[in-house]
Design an enzyme around this catalytic site. Structure first.
Site, PDB file in Angstrom:
ATOM      1  N   LYS A  14       0.991  -1.161  -0.228  1.00  0.00           N
ATOM      2  CA  LYS A  14      -0.054   0.007   0.140  1.00  0.00           C
ATOM      3  C   LYS A  14       0.847   1.245  -0.062  1.00  0.00           C
ATOM      4  CE  LYS A  14      -2.408  -1.135   3.721  1.00  0.00           C
ATOM      5  NZ  LYS A  14      -1.859  -2.354   4.147  1.00  0.00           N
ATOM      6  N   ARG A  89      -9.877   0.356   8.924  1.00  0.00           N
ATOM      7  CA  ARG A  89      -9.394  -0.911   9.308  1.00  0.00           C
ATOM      8  C   ARG A  89     -10.645  -1.700  10.047  1.00  0.00           C
ATOM      9  NH1 ARG A  89      -3.637   0.061   8.955  1.00  0.00           N
ATOM     10  NH2 ARG A  89      -2.455  -1.767   9.185  1.00  0.00           N
ATOM     11  N   ARG A 128      11.797  -6.487   4.848  1.00  0.00           N
ATOM     12  CA  ARG A 128      11.596  -5.058   5.247  1.00  0.00           C
ATOM     13  C   ARG A 128      12.117  -4.774   6.722  1.00  0.00           C
ATOM     14  NH1 ARG A 128       5.344  -2.344   5.559  1.00  0.00           N
ATOM     15  NH2 ARG A 128       5.195  -3.357   7.368  1.00  0.00           N
ATOM     16  N   ARG A 134      11.256  -1.765  12.260  1.00  0.00           N
ATOM     17  CA  ARG A 134      10.005  -1.756  13.011  1.00  0.00           C
ATOM     18  C   ARG A 134       9.895  -2.755  13.963  1.00  0.00           C
ATOM     19  NH1 ARG A 134       5.231   0.037   8.650  1.00  0.00           N
ATOM     20  NH2 ARG A 134       4.128  -1.238  10.232  1.00  0.00           N
ATOM     21  N   ARG A 145      -0.616  -8.869  13.694  1.00  0.00           N
ATOM     22  CA  ARG A 145      -1.226  -7.904  12.613  1.00  0.00           C
ATOM     23  C   ARG A 145      -2.014  -8.725  11.474  1.00  0.00           C
ATOM     24  NH1 ARG A 145       4.061  -5.574  11.317  1.00  0.00           N
ATOM     25  NH2 ARG A 145       3.313  -4.658   9.444  1.00  0.00           N
TER      26      ARG A 145
HETATM   27  P1  ADP Z   1       0.963  -2.106   8.246  1.00  0.00           P
HETATM   28  O1  ADP Z   1       2.332  -2.008   7.424  1.00  0.00           O
HETATM   29  O2  ADP Z   1       0.851  -3.364   8.855  1.00  0.00           O
HETATM   30  O3  ADP Z   1      -0.215  -2.126   7.117  1.00  0.00           O
HETATM   31  P2  ADP Z   1       0.461   0.416   9.140  1.00  0.00           P
HETATM   32  O4  ADP Z   1       1.959   1.182   9.063  1.00  0.00           O
HETATM   33  O5  ADP Z   1      -0.511   0.658   8.474  1.00  0.00           O
HETATM   34  O6  ADP Z   1       0.656  -1.019   9.232  1.00  0.00           O
HETATM   35  O7  ADP Z   1      -0.160   0.486  10.739  1.00  0.00           O
HETATM   36  C1  ADP Z   1       0.777   0.196  11.833  1.00  0.00           C
HETATM   37  C2  ADP Z   1      -0.102   0.031  13.153  1.00  0.00           C
HETATM   38  O8  ADP Z   1      -0.683   1.281  13.187  1.00  0.00           O
HETATM   39  C3  ADP Z   1      -1.215  -0.979  13.040  1.00  0.00           C
HETATM   40  O9  ADP Z   1      -0.750  -2.295  13.568  1.00  0.00           O
HETATM   41  C4  ADP Z   1      -2.064  -0.363  14.153  1.00  0.00           C
HETATM   42  O10 ADP Z   1      -1.618  -0.552  15.371  1.00  0.00           O
HETATM   43  C5  ADP Z   1      -2.064   1.311  13.984  1.00  0.00           C
HETATM   44  N1  ADP Z   1      -3.091   1.433  12.950  1.00  0.00           N
HETATM   45  C6  ADP Z   1      -2.722   1.947  11.632  1.00  0.00           C
HETATM   46  N2  ADP Z   1      -4.005   2.503  11.190  1.00  0.00           N
HETATM   47  C7  ADP Z   1      -5.161   2.149  12.098  1.00  0.00           C
HETATM   48  C8  ADP Z   1      -6.246   2.073  11.835  1.00  0.00           C
HETATM   49  N3  ADP Z   1      -6.921   2.524  10.828  1.00  0.00           N
HETATM   50  N4  ADP Z   1      -7.198   1.570  12.828  1.00  0.00           N
HETATM   51  C9  ADP Z   1      -6.490   1.197  14.132  1.00  0.00           C
HETATM   52  N5  ADP Z   1      -5.131   1.034  14.099  1.00  0.00           N
HETATM   53  C10 ADP Z   1      -4.418   1.446  13.141  1.00  0.00           C
END
Ligand code: ADP
Length: 190
Positions: A14, A89, A128, A134, A145
């Site tokens: 994404k 989400r 990654r 991270r 996740r």
């Molecule tokens: P990924 O690489 O897993 O897609 P993101 O960078 O989008 O992860 O998000 C990292 C973390 O931030 C998630 O695991 C969650 O803890 C929090 N987070 C991000 N967006 C949301 C959301 N829309 N609702 C709830 N928590 C979120």
């Protein structure tokens, strides 16, 4: 306005595709994950509240996430559209977003769902992690996740399917080829 949701599990690409889309369509990119990480880095009150959740790979409560998202959209009144990356989400977040956009006489144009199988996700995130460092990219957090995705987030798809807005795009293959498929999905009327 062109408002796009880029949807898919952790590691689906994404972020990579968002970067290309904002350039081509002149959109504002809003990644809730990036915003949370920025708050944590700057040690804001919000950052302190969500740090443990992010480290563990657990979703942040809807109310916090929705408020932050709406604030970010409001900061960009001149935008010709948004790419929502990592939001919504949960179905509650999707409903809140619809209401919020409607209050601005706007709506979601398309939901692009990037399709990547679980083995490939794990492989990509392991790669990654070597560079990102991270904490939530570590193997046990990643399992959490992916679990959050398949128990809570996946229900967002039928929500938008009812509105006939979802386009499924194969997220495995050449980055530029996938980008072309996403552009096609965005530009087709139906
Ligand atoms: P990924 O690489 O897993 O897609 P993101 O960078 O989008 O992860 O998000 C990292 C973390 O931030 C998630 O695991 C969650 O803890 C929090 N987070 C991000 N967006 C949301 C959301 N829309 N609702 C709830 N928590 C979120």
């Amino acid at each position: 306005m062109r408002n796009i949701i880029l949807f898919g599990p952790p590691g689906a690409g994404k972020g990579t595709q968002s970067a290309k889309l904002i350039e081509k369509y002149n959109l504002v990119h809003i990644s809730t994950g990036d915003l949370f990480r920025m708050h944590i880095k700057e040690q804001t009150e919000l950052g302190k509240r969500v740090k443990n959740l992010l480290d563990e790979g657990i979703l942040v409560p809807d109310s916090i996430t929705i408020d932050m998202l709406e604030e970010e959209v409001t900061k960009n009144p001149q935008a010709s559209g948004f790419i929502f990356d990592g939001f919504p989400r949960t179905v509650a977040q999707a409903e809140a977003l619809d209401k919020f956009l409607a209050s601005k006489s706007s709506t979601i144009s398309k939901v692009v769902q990037l399709d990547v199988n679980e083995n490939e996700l794990k492989r990509r995130i392991a790669e990654r992690q070597k560079v990102s460092g991270r904490a939530d990219d570590e193997a046990d957090k990643l399992i959490k996740r992916i679990d959050e995705y398949f128990t809570k987030t996946i229900h967002v798809v039928p929500y938008y399917e009812q509105q006939k807005k979802v386009k499924l795009v194969d997220g495995i293959g050449d980055i530029d080829f996938i980008f072309g498929e996403i552009c096609h999905a965005i530009e087709t009327v139906k």
